[in-house]
Design an enzyme around this catalytic site. Sequence first.
Site, PDB file in Angstrom:
ATOM      1  N   GLU A 301       0.827  -1.204   0.000  1.00  0.00           N
ATOM      2  CA  GLU A 301       0.000   0.000   0.000  1.00  0.00           C
ATOM      3  C   GLU A 301       0.862   1.255   0.000  1.00  0.00           C
ATOM      4  OE1 GLU A 301      -3.790   0.316   0.289  1.00  0.00           O
ATOM      5  OE2 GLU A 301      -2.840   1.997  -0.699  1.00  0.00           O
ATOM      6  N   ASP A 305       1.157   4.006  -3.147  1.00  0.00           N
ATOM      7  CA  ASP A 305       0.678   5.376  -2.964  1.00  0.00           C
ATOM      8  C   ASP A 305       1.797   6.386  -3.214  1.00  0.00           C
ATOM      9  OD1 ASP A 305      -1.600   4.074  -2.173  1.00  0.00           O
ATOM     10  OD2 ASP A 305      -1.393   4.526  -0.034  1.00  0.00           O
ATOM     11  N   SER A 588      -7.081   1.700  -4.200  1.00  0.00           N
ATOM     12  CA  SER A 588      -5.860   2.162  -3.548  1.00  0.00           C
ATOM     13  C   SER A 588      -4.961   2.875  -4.529  1.00  0.00           C
ATOM     14  CB  SER A 588      -5.066   0.959  -3.035  1.00  0.00           C
ATOM     15  OG  SER A 588      -5.543   0.566  -1.801  1.00  0.00           O
ATOM     16  N   ASP A 631     -16.898  10.117 -19.225  1.00  0.00           N
ATOM     17  CA  ASP A 631     -18.028   9.325 -18.746  1.00  0.00           C
ATOM     18  C   ASP A 631     -17.735   7.842 -18.997  1.00  0.00           C
ATOM     19  OD1 ASP A 631     -20.445   8.535 -17.821  1.00  0.00           O
ATOM     20  OD2 ASP A 631     -21.649   9.502 -19.391  1.00  0.00           O
ATOM     21  N   ILE A 632     -17.899   7.024 -17.977  1.00  0.00           N
ATOM     22  CA  ILE A 632     -17.667   5.579 -18.118  1.00  0.00           C
ATOM     23  C   ILE A 632     -19.033   4.902 -18.194  1.00  0.00           C
ATOM     24  CG2 ILE A 632     -16.533   3.539 -17.138  1.00  0.00           C
ATOM     25  CD1 ILE A 632     -14.614   5.878 -17.804  1.00  0.00           C
ATOM     26  N   GLY A 650     -23.716   9.150 -17.854  1.00  0.00           N
ATOM     27  CA  GLY A 650     -23.962  10.003 -16.694  1.00  0.00           C
ATOM     28  C   GLY A 650     -23.447   9.341 -15.426  1.00  0.00           C
ATOM     29  N   ASP A 652     -23.122   7.164 -12.044  1.00  0.00           N
ATOM     30  CA  ASP A 652     -23.549   5.839 -11.599  1.00  0.00           C
ATOM     31  C   ASP A 652     -22.792   5.427 -10.336  1.00  0.00           C
ATOM     32  OD1 ASP A 652     -21.014   4.439 -12.561  1.00  0.00           O
ATOM     33  OD2 ASP A 652     -21.744   5.342 -14.426  1.00  0.00           O
TER      34      ASP A 652
END
Length: 673
Positions: A301, A305, A588, A631-632, A650, A652
């Site tokens: 992690e 990051d 993450s 937009d996905i 739009g 979701d």
Amino acid sequence: MLVLFPLVVAAAVAAQSLSPSVLHAKRSAPPAGWSRVRRHAPDAVLPLRFGLTQPNIDMATLETLLNDVSHPDSPNYGKHWSPGRVASHFAPSNEAVHTVVSWIADSGIARDRVRVSSTKGWVLLNATVAEAEDLLKTEYHVYEHDSGTAHVACNEYHLPEHVVPHVELVTPTIDFNAVVRRSGSTSTSTHITVGQPGAGTVNPVFKSTISNIFSELEHCDTQTTPDCLRALYDFYYLGPFAASKNSYAIVEYTPQAYRGADLDMFFKNFSSGLVGSRPVLESIDGGVVQDVAESFSFNGESNLDLEYGMTLVTERQPVTLYQVGDLEEGASFNNLLDALDGAYCTYEGGDDPTQDGIYPDSDPSGYQGCVVFFLAFFPCSNEFAAAGNDCGTITPAHVISTSYGYNEADLSPFYTARQCAEYAKLGMQGVTVLYSSGDNGVAGNNGLCLTAPNDPATYNTSSPPVQSGSGQTFNPSFPSTCPFVTAVGATQVIPGKSVLNTTHGEEVEQACAQVIFSGGGFSNYFGVPDYQKGVVEDYIKNNLTPSPYPAGTYNTTGTSRVYPDISANGANYVIAVDGQFGLVYGTSASTPVVGAMLTMINDARLFVGKSPIGFINPMIYSPGFQGAFNDITKGTNPGCGTDGFSAVKGFDPVTGLGTPNFLELLKLWSLAP
Ligand SMILES: *[C@@H]1O[C@H](CO)[C@@H](O)[C@H](O)[C@H]1NC(C)=O
Ligand SMILES: *[C@@H]1O[C@H](CO)[C@@H](O)[C@H](O)[C@H]1NC(C)=O
Ligand SMILES: *[C@@H]1O[C@H](CO)[C@@H](O)[C@H](O)[C@H]1NC(C)=O
Ligand SMILES: *[C@@H]1O[C@H](CO)[C@@H](O)[C@H](O)[C@H]1NC(C)=O
Ligand SMILES: *[C@@H]1O[C@H](CO)[C@@H](O)[C@H](O)[C@H]1NC(C)=O
């Protein structure tokens, strides 16, 4: 009339001190492992603390205050509050202080024995057990834990009716804030240590080591590198130009730790200017970058990051590492918030020993605060730090990215509401708070689902909702469901697509379906914020009417907070970990990448003397920002034996508004006041 006035007041006070006692808090039984052994000695002394109620702390008022400085239509957009202004706005009123102190004095306790804390948050009194029992209409008992630890508590306590509105809680009363040593371990606490491998709160998933890193952008569907992200999101920026005014903090919870050798290995391939650079360490409650335990579970992690966070803001923008919690006990989000805001840990209920680290650590080798070490290691920066618990020791960074999270059902509605209010206060000060939305779609951490709806109205702390691998009720993630943070979900490049196609306006991303699924859904605890109402209504009308799932599968009221807000690529990230390159997956990954983009937008604004962007949600949901996200519309976030929700045109509950287009966002935020 004037002469009579004091008499009227005196009469009112006398009448009030006779107001009937009402039950203030009760616990049905001591927690497991504790038994009541005897009445406490009547002449023993108890350090009674009355925590006073804060004004303006309800969700609706917080939303109004936050909108005032974050909504694009507000004339006060960007006029963030100073920490002092925030503290005094939420400070208990003089009336609250006066009511509580007068009641104690009227009960026969000398006024000069009663103190008010410098923050006005607490009224303090060293009372004998006999006095406390009389004040609170209760009985104090000594309890013993199976391990031998002793603790003083009562089952329930009462306050006069006129005092009740001014007091949030009294300690010590019904809480078992005694830290119990786990047998056979040096660990001293029972709470979930957020950074502990296996705790279910750390996200990234490791898939494979790789021997060959692709450098061409054609391969971004199989390997994500910093160049892929720049190409995907038009993340091209000549700066930073205002690094000294800017700040970006990445949060890690001990024992998660980065390995310097891994950072250098990554930097050598992807950002040579950073070789040898490290994040600026801000240690909170004894936080250390430990090198005792090294494996993906301990380093994955932090490495992920920092490798991406630091690379994407370049070597010219230092990145701060909030390393939270000591090695013995660990810590949680409240411990971080205590350090960012002295008022938080001193005004209110304090930390919850079932969830948070309690400092000073009762293990003598754990963090004891600055007092023990004098000024050598942990400088005492204020009166609260000296208590062995870091309070208000850190000035919050403009952007704070956290890739850890709980399931909402791990926590009580009271606990989450209190913490959520604190995120609103940070937003009022111009801080952008990002949380990863989780990696299990509509299921919670570790793929757990609820076995029945988690209704806040009937939540019971002593028997919290059951979460299991076979549950069928969706399990939302906290703090993502807090409407005052920005929750970040995950996408991936569609297999076979090239990121070069973005310039052709073709969709190259879908909801992540490799190794992990983007966390998303409907909160059970938090109402829908104004900024989101319209898009949530549309999503429900077009996609969930009628609901495809049996009643009780998720909160179908349509009045609850939906997450995530936005998303970014979370698949196939090339990282260096424990001496090897490998691929990792998760929200993450997407969260610190979004943090880096927002930090560079802050750079552009700070350079021209504007404020940082602060709480971004009211802005990004506004019509003017619609074109600034890709937009996905493909993919779902399965979990709990279902396909979860669908990504659609739009907004979701899978990918939120979509993935950022940096250049568009930069333009819009540069135009904003
Ligand atoms: C209570 O007693 C402790 C220990 O003697 C002392 O440090 C503290 O100041 C006292 N608090 C009050 C409110 O009198
Ligand atoms: C990292 O970069 C070095 C130097 O350019 C290169 O030799 C090495 O192959 C790269 N590592 C991987 C795993 O591709
Ligand atoms: C909470 O759960 C405990 C343990 O199951 C039970 O004894 C208690 O009655 C419950 N309290 C409420 C208010 O339902
Ligand atoms: C997508 O990019 C690839 C590689 O650059 C190219 O061959 C292909 O024609 C592009 N597709 C479209 C629809 O533009
Ligand atoms: C659904 O969410 C709302 C918050 O708007 C809450 O009041 C309600 O209790 C929730 N219902 C359930 C069953 O959790």
